[in-house]
Motif scaffolding. Structure first.
Motif, short mmCIF file in Angstrom:
data_model
loop_
_atom_site.label_atom_id
_atom_site.label_comp_id
_atom_site.label_asym_id
_atom_site.label_seq_id
_atom_site.Cartn_x
_atom_site.Cartn_y
_atom_site.Cartn_z
N ARG A 1 -6.14 20.23 57.32
CA ARG A 1 -4.94 19.61 57.87
C ARG A 1 -5.31 18.53 58.89
N GLY A 2 -4.34 17.67 59.16
CA GLY A 2 -4.61 16.52 60.02
C GLY A 2 -5.21 16.87 61.37
N GLN A 3 -4.69 17.93 62.01
CA GLN A 3 -5.19 18.30 63.34
C GLN A 3 -6.62 18.81 63.29
N ASP A 4 -6.99 19.48 62.19
CA ASP A 4 -8.36 19.99 62.04
C ASP A 4 -9.35 18.85 61.82
N ILE A 5 -8.91 17.84 61.08
CA ILE A 5 -9.75 16.65 60.88
C ILE A 5 -9.96 15.94 62.21
N ALA A 6 -8.89 15.79 62.99
CA ALA A 6 -9.00 15.13 64.29
C ALA A 6 -9.97 15.87 65.20
N ASN A 7 -9.95 17.19 65.17
CA ASN A 7 -10.88 17.99 65.98
C ASN A 7 -12.33 17.79 65.54
N LYS A 8 -12.54 17.57 64.25
CA LYS A 8 -13.89 17.33 63.74
C LYS A 8 -14.45 16.02 64.29
N VAL A 9 -13.57 15.00 64.35
CA VAL A 9 -14.00 13.67 64.78
C VAL A 9 -14.18 13.63 66.30
N ILE A 10 -13.17 14.12 67.03
CA ILE A 10 -13.23 14.18 68.50
C ILE A 10 -12.76 15.57 68.91
N PRO A 11 -13.68 16.44 69.32
CA PRO A 11 -13.29 17.81 69.71
C PRO A 11 -12.16 17.81 70.74
#
Length: 409
Positions: free
Chosen positions: A82-92
């Protein structure tokens, strides 16, 4: 965290009917999440202000919408994240921040959606707006009481979307808009640049901003559509999703333009109702009620569903009890409206904020498209990355200008 970047066919690939149903459900969920009371009011209001030049804004916003959706749907379904999990991968930590913004915006808009549903029922039943809101909320909640809530939601939203489009086409035929002038102003606008910028940011924010941009893609993951073999269907679905909102935006614009071009003055308190009433009399007013209710109740469902998919990042328990949390989200939105009312100032500010959320979410996804721990050996088309990057830059600049306008003004 479960994810699948294999080249194997996605979960429902063997069942063509189920696959098409899932794609269509995602298309209409995304499209009708955008078509709420705010969508109807914004389209009519900007037509009043810009006249035929609003066609240019619609055209530009559709291009920006496509750049966002093509990238977001593809990367989310390729990664099965999901979008929020991808964002966390890029910038914790970014995924948590985005989730908070999306859920806050979704709740604020849902209060307005519940109000719009109440208004729609009031028009064709005579019930009070508050009673209509509670009945509409009960209908939306009822969908999530069933085990097959996803499929019921898809069918309900598809039916509502088809009804809205055909009823609005009838109003367009009655209003007899100057189509030639609208086509000309699509490429040669005659309005102040500042007004065109404000309208563009508002439209893009309302179509692919906040929770709306993830509605369809997250629905596909829940339906089991992901992986490389889904790319073609997912890309087509993202185009169709924007197409649904574009069709509704264009025909509503033409209906309003036809009424305005005949010299009628629209009521400032309810310009959308004025368009339908001037075009088709009492029948038109009743049609307005039906369209307002359908637009609002489908947006209630879309906002609640997508906001809760973002809440899942905070606890696995939310994923286990997703339908119950969605019901609670709708219930809270309704209680706030009935007890406090619609927070107009908050809705206006959140509408502008949605435009700024788009680059915050699309930017990390573009970076993630080249992260093997997100997409595996998938190769993202360079032209889509460039397209998405342009959307990020343009929307960042325009959104900052718009927010400054709201704060300074």
């Amino acid at each position: 965290m479960e994810r699948d970047i294999s080249t194997q066919p996605y979960n429902i690939n063997e069942n063509t009917k189920a696959r098409r149903s899932a794609i269509l459900g995602a298309v209409f969920l995304m499209g009708l999440s955008a078509i709420g009371p705010g969508f109807l009011t914004q389209t009519t209001t900007f037509t009043m202000q810009l006249g035929a030049s609003f066609a240019f804004v619609i055209f530009l916003s559709i291009i920006l919408d496509l750049g966002a959706q093509l990238n977001i749907w593809r990367i989310i379904t390729i990664s099965n994240m999901r979008g929020q999990d991808i964002a966390n991968k890029v910038i914790p930590g970014l995924g948590y921040f985005i989730s908070i913004l999306v859920v806050m915006g979704g709740l604020a808009f849902n209060i307005g959606n519940v109000a719009g549903a109440g208004l729609g029922l009031n028009v064709f039943t005579g019930l009070s707006v508050e009673a209509g809101a509670m009945i509409s909320a009960a209908i939306a909640i009822a969908i999530f009481l069933f085990k097959e809530a996803g499929r019921i939601m898809d069918k309900f939203i598809q039916l509502a979307g088809i009804i809205m489009i055909f009823l609005t086409i009838y109003i367009v035929l009655q209003s007899d808009p100057p189509v030639g002038e609208a086509v000309y102003r699509t490429f040669v606008p005659d309005a102040p640049i500042s007004a065109l910028v404000l309208a563009t940011v508002t439209l893009v924010g309302g179509t692919v901003g906040g929770y709306i941009t993830f509605a369809g893609a997250h629905r596909l993951l829940d339906a089991g559509v992901h992986g490389k073999s889904a790319i073609r269907d997912v890309s087509n679905g993202s185009l169709m999703g924007i197409g649904v909102t574009a069709i509704m935006r264009v025909i509503l614009f033409l209906a309003a333009l036809g009424v305005i071009s005949q010299g009628f003055q629209l009521a400032a308190t309810n310009p959308v109702a004025s368009v339908f009433e001037h075009a088709a009399g009492n029948i038109g007013y009743l049609i307005f009620g039906v369209i307002m209710w359908a637009a609002a109740v489908t947006s209630v469902i879309g906002a609640a569903y997508t906001s809760v998919t973002f809440l899942r990042i905070f606890s696995s328990k939310i994923a286990e009890h997703q339908n119950k949390v969605i019901i609670a989200f709708i219930f809270i939105s309704t209680i706030v409206f009935v007890s406090i009312g619609r927070p107009v100032e908050i809705l206006i500010f959140v509408g502008a904020l949605n435009g700024l959320i788009l680059p915050l979410t699309l930017g990390p996804i573009l970076f993630a498209a080249y992260r093997k721990d997100v997409v595996g050996d998938y190769k993202h088309p360079v032209w889509q990355t460039v397209f998405g990057a342009i959307v990020v830059i343009v929307m960042t600049i325009l959104s900052v200008q718009t927010l400054y306008h709201y704060i300074a003004g």
